[in-house]
Design an enzyme around this catalytic site. Structure first.
Site, mmCIF file in Angstrom:
data_model
loop_
_atom_site.group_PDB
_atom_site.id
_atom_site.type_symbol
_atom_site.label_atom_id
_atom_site.label_comp_id
_atom_site.label_asym_id
_atom_site.label_seq_id
_atom_site.Cartn_x
_atom_site.Cartn_y
_atom_site.Cartn_z
ATOM 1 N N PHE A 154 25.764 19.930 8.423
ATOM 2 C CA PHE A 154 25.578 19.584 9.835
ATOM 3 C C PHE A 154 26.883 19.667 10.626
ATOM 4 O O PHE A 154 26.997 19.097 11.706
ATOM 5 C CB PHE A 154 24.988 18.178 9.954
ATOM 6 C CG PHE A 154 23.678 18.012 9.229
ATOM 7 C CD1 PHE A 154 22.497 18.474 9.800
ATOM 8 C CD2 PHE A 154 23.619 17.421 7.973
ATOM 9 C CE1 PHE A 154 21.290 18.341 9.131
ATOM 10 C CE2 PHE A 154 22.413 17.284 7.297
ATOM 11 C CZ PHE A 154 21.235 17.749 7.878
ATOM 12 N N LEU A 155 27.900 20.361 10.089
ATOM 13 C CA LEU A 155 29.194 20.345 10.777
ATOM 14 C C LEU A 155 29.150 21.106 12.102
ATOM 15 O O LEU A 155 28.388 22.050 12.276
ATOM 16 C CB LEU A 155 30.307 20.891 9.879
ATOM 17 C CG LEU A 155 30.343 22.363 9.492
ATOM 18 C CD1 LEU A 155 30.919 23.245 10.596
ATOM 19 C CD2 LEU A 155 31.205 22.528 8.246
ATOM 20 N N CYS A 265 24.675 29.112 15.968
ATOM 21 C CA CYS A 265 23.669 28.256 15.316
ATOM 22 C C CYS A 265 22.470 27.943 16.197
ATOM 23 O O CYS A 265 21.358 28.409 15.920
ATOM 24 C CB CYS A 265 24.325 26.964 14.852
ATOM 25 S SG CYS A 265 25.675 27.273 13.697
HETATM 26 C C1 UGA Z 1 25.626 22.969 15.981
HETATM 27 C C2 UGA Z 1 25.195 21.526 15.634
HETATM 28 O O1 UGA Z 1 25.699 20.626 16.617
HETATM 29 C C3 UGA Z 1 25.729 21.140 14.262
HETATM 30 O O2 UGA Z 1 25.287 19.840 13.915
HETATM 31 C C4 UGA Z 1 25.227 22.155 13.238
HETATM 32 O O3 UGA Z 1 25.701 21.872 11.943
HETATM 33 C C5 UGA Z 1 25.700 23.536 13.636
HETATM 34 O O4 UGA Z 1 25.191 23.860 14.949
HETATM 35 C C6 UGA Z 1 25.176 24.513 12.633
HETATM 36 O O5 UGA Z 1 23.967 24.732 12.588
HETATM 37 O O6 UGA Z 1 25.955 24.979 11.795
HETATM 38 P P1 UGA Z 1 27.884 24.076 16.928
HETATM 39 O O7 UGA Z 1 27.109 25.343 17.016
HETATM 40 O O8 UGA Z 1 29.239 24.076 16.319
HETATM 41 O O9 UGA Z 1 27.045 22.985 16.075
HETATM 42 O O10 UGA Z 1 28.048 23.569 18.402
HETATM 43 P P2 UGA Z 1 27.558 22.327 19.273
HETATM 44 O O11 UGA Z 1 28.643 21.345 19.393
HETATM 45 O O12 UGA Z 1 26.253 21.848 18.794
HETATM 46 O O13 UGA Z 1 27.368 23.021 20.700
HETATM 47 C C7 UGA Z 1 26.378 24.011 20.885
HETATM 48 C C8 UGA Z 1 26.322 24.468 22.310
HETATM 49 O O14 UGA Z 1 25.726 23.475 23.121
HETATM 50 C C9 UGA Z 1 27.653 24.805 22.956
HETATM 51 O O15 UGA Z 1 27.529 26.055 23.622
HETATM 52 C C10 UGA Z 1 27.877 23.679 23.941
HETATM 53 O O16 UGA Z 1 28.623 24.101 25.050
HETATM 54 C C11 UGA Z 1 26.457 23.346 24.314
HETATM 55 N N1 UGA Z 1 26.273 21.964 24.825
HETATM 56 C C12 UGA Z 1 26.520 20.890 24.016
HETATM 57 C C13 UGA Z 1 25.821 21.756 26.118
HETATM 58 O O17 UGA Z 1 25.558 22.724 26.867
HETATM 59 N N2 UGA Z 1 25.631 20.480 26.572
HETATM 60 C C14 UGA Z 1 25.876 19.401 25.796
HETATM 61 O O18 UGA Z 1 25.682 18.266 26.267
HETATM 62 C C15 UGA Z 1 26.330 19.619 24.494
#
Ligand code: UGA
Length: 438
Positions: A154-155, A265
């Site tokens: 889940f990182l 992801c």
């Molecule tokens: C995501 C999940 O959060 C992890 O728990 C998971 O392990 C990972 O995918 C995976 O499947 O390996 P990640 O892709 O690193 O992690 O990024 P996030 O922090 O989840 O952000 C994803 C997107 O959502 C980004 O583009 C971010 O800008 C956007 N976001 C996030 C928003 O637009 N609004 C928010 O409030 C939060």
């Protein structure tokens, strides 16, 4: 600590972080990738991507001799008794489904070489049903006692080290008490810290991962759908989000309105999940994810429209400064990046686009070679008719509107991440526009 020797197959974000973190916990770890160049760099302590804290962890454990890298499956099979599978499962070209061929080829390469008992631990994100199928494949490939567990990861990028050493929970689909015992030994440090350790069957473990990502994507698209309604009514989605967040049943995390989600992801996982649900005959159960995806993509169009409107209806020959190319801050990853998508769309509509990202310029230039890149905000903004904040890096949040105003041709800004204070920018003479805010 029980002295298991661990291997990690696949050295992307997940595998490299997992290998270095397990070495940090005291295990001997051997990492493998089929990409020789990548392995040579890792062995030299040169991390091929940006991830805060990981270079130090990598180098410290290489120096201590606990962490090594190889391209040889024979060496891997001889070395380890617990093998973590961390290969990629990208979206198939032109389809929604995930490509699990790297999982299969890793199993086919490793298992025939195993000469003693072993546990293979799948960590990659896979369509539900994959673990049971792979367990069957392992049985066909060997007569040794080789078991398979499925232990999703889940990182988050940008927090990979912290999330691996101190996860919210550990979930493992296990076939036997023996497999569970080994995993408890491997994760003794985390479990000892009070991290919940949940054992399940294979399909539940696989589903926990994709449903978690589906929920997070849904939360983001929910608030972005509210942003669309706010835009039609003059309401402010950032205030709305804040007010919702005080209800702890809702919570404020992943309720940040803006340009929406991207990366390697969330987008591909919800699409693969829908595709798998279709195969299982339950596509209706996930049809809402089609809307989640559509809302997310609409934010990118809205961003382009807002910028064009500020320029009086046409990008033709106008200077556009784009701040941010990574899919989120503290990452150099541009896979399915909303920022890069917007930059490319504006260029296609005639805008003279210059992009600056603190870490992702090189990856962005490889993905979108027709775009121009600058080495700083100042260089990107010089002479711009409109400035777009598309990835909320700290250095962009901290921009001084007065100083930036002396560089641009016109003080026009669109805040794609609701990261700036509108009052402050307007007071400095900027025309400030944002997603979901008047
Ligand atoms: C995501 C999940 O959060 C992890 O728990 C998971 O392990 C990972 O995918 C995976 O499947 O390996 P990640 O892709 O690193 O992690 O990024 P996030 O922090 O989840 O952000 C994803 C997107 O959502 C980004 O583009 C971010 O800008 C956007 N976001 C996030 C928003 O637009 N609004 C928010 O409030 C939060």
């Amino acid at each position: 600590m029980v002295a298991h020797r661990l291997t990690v197959i696949g050295t992307g974000y997940l595998g490299t972080t997992h290998a270095a973190a397990m070495a940090e916990l005291g295990f001997e770890v051997l990492g493998l990738d089929i990409d020789e160049d990548r392995i040579a760099r890792l062995a030299a302590g040169d991390l091929p991507f940006y991830e805060p804290g990981l270079p130090e962890l990598l180098r410290r454990n290489l120096a201590a001799g606990r962490l090594r890298f190889t391209t040889s499956y024979a060496e891997l099979a001889e070395f380890g008794d617990v093998h973590f599978l961390c290969v990629g499962t990208p979206q198939r070209q032109g389809e929604n489904a995930a490509d699990v061929s790297f999982v299969d080829s890793a199993i086919r390469s490793l298992v025939p070489l195993l000469r003693r008992e072993a546990l293979i631990v799948g960590k990659s994100t896979v369509p539900v049903g994959t673990a049971a199928r792979v367990a069957g494949l392992i049985g066909e490939l060997t007569s040794e006692n080789v078991e398979l567990a499925w232990n999703p990861e889940f990182l988050r990028e940008g927090f990979a080290v912290q999330d691996t050493l101190h996860p919210d929970r550990i979930v493992a689909g296990v076939p036997s008490a023996a497999a569970e015992k080994i995993l408890r030994e491997v994760y003794a440090a985390q479990i000892g810290e009070g991290v919940p350790f949940l054992t399940t069957d294979y399909p539940t473990a696989e589903l926990v991962k994709v449903s978690a990502n589906a929920f997070l994507a849904t939360k983001i698209s929910f608030i972005n759908a509210m942003a669309e309604v706010c835009e039609a009514t003059g309401a402010d989605v950032t205030k709305l989000s804040q007010a919702l967040s005080y209800d702890d049943r809702i919570g404020g995390k992943f309720l940040g309105p803006g340009l929406g989600f991207g990366g390697g992801c969330l987008p591909k996982d919800i699409r693969a999940f829908m595709a798998r649900a279709g195969e299982l005959g339950v596509d209706q159960a996930l049809s809402f994810l089609r809307e989640v995806d559509a809302i997310n993509i609409r934010r990118r169009h809205r961003m382009v429209d807002l910028a064009r409107d500020l320029l009086g209806g046409s990008f033709d020959g106008r200077g556009v400064a784009v701040l941010g190319a990574a899919f989120k801050p503290d990452s150099d990853d541009v896979r399915d990046s909303p920022a890069l998508d917007v930059a490319a769309a504006i260029q296609q509509q005639g805008g003279v686009v210059t992009v600056y990202d603190p870490q992702a310029n090189a990856n962005a230039a490889r993905a979108q070679p027709s775009l121009s890149f600058a080495a700083s905000t100042a260089e990107a903004a010089r002479g711009a008719d409109v400035t777009l904040l598309l990835t909320e890096w700290r250095e962009f949040r901290d921009l001084d509107p007065e100083a930036l105003g002396t560089l641009v041709a016109v003080r026009n800004i669109v805040d794609g991440r609701n990261a700036l204070d509108p009052e402050r920018w307007r007071a400095a003479g900027w025309t400030y526009k944002a997603l979901g805010r008047p």
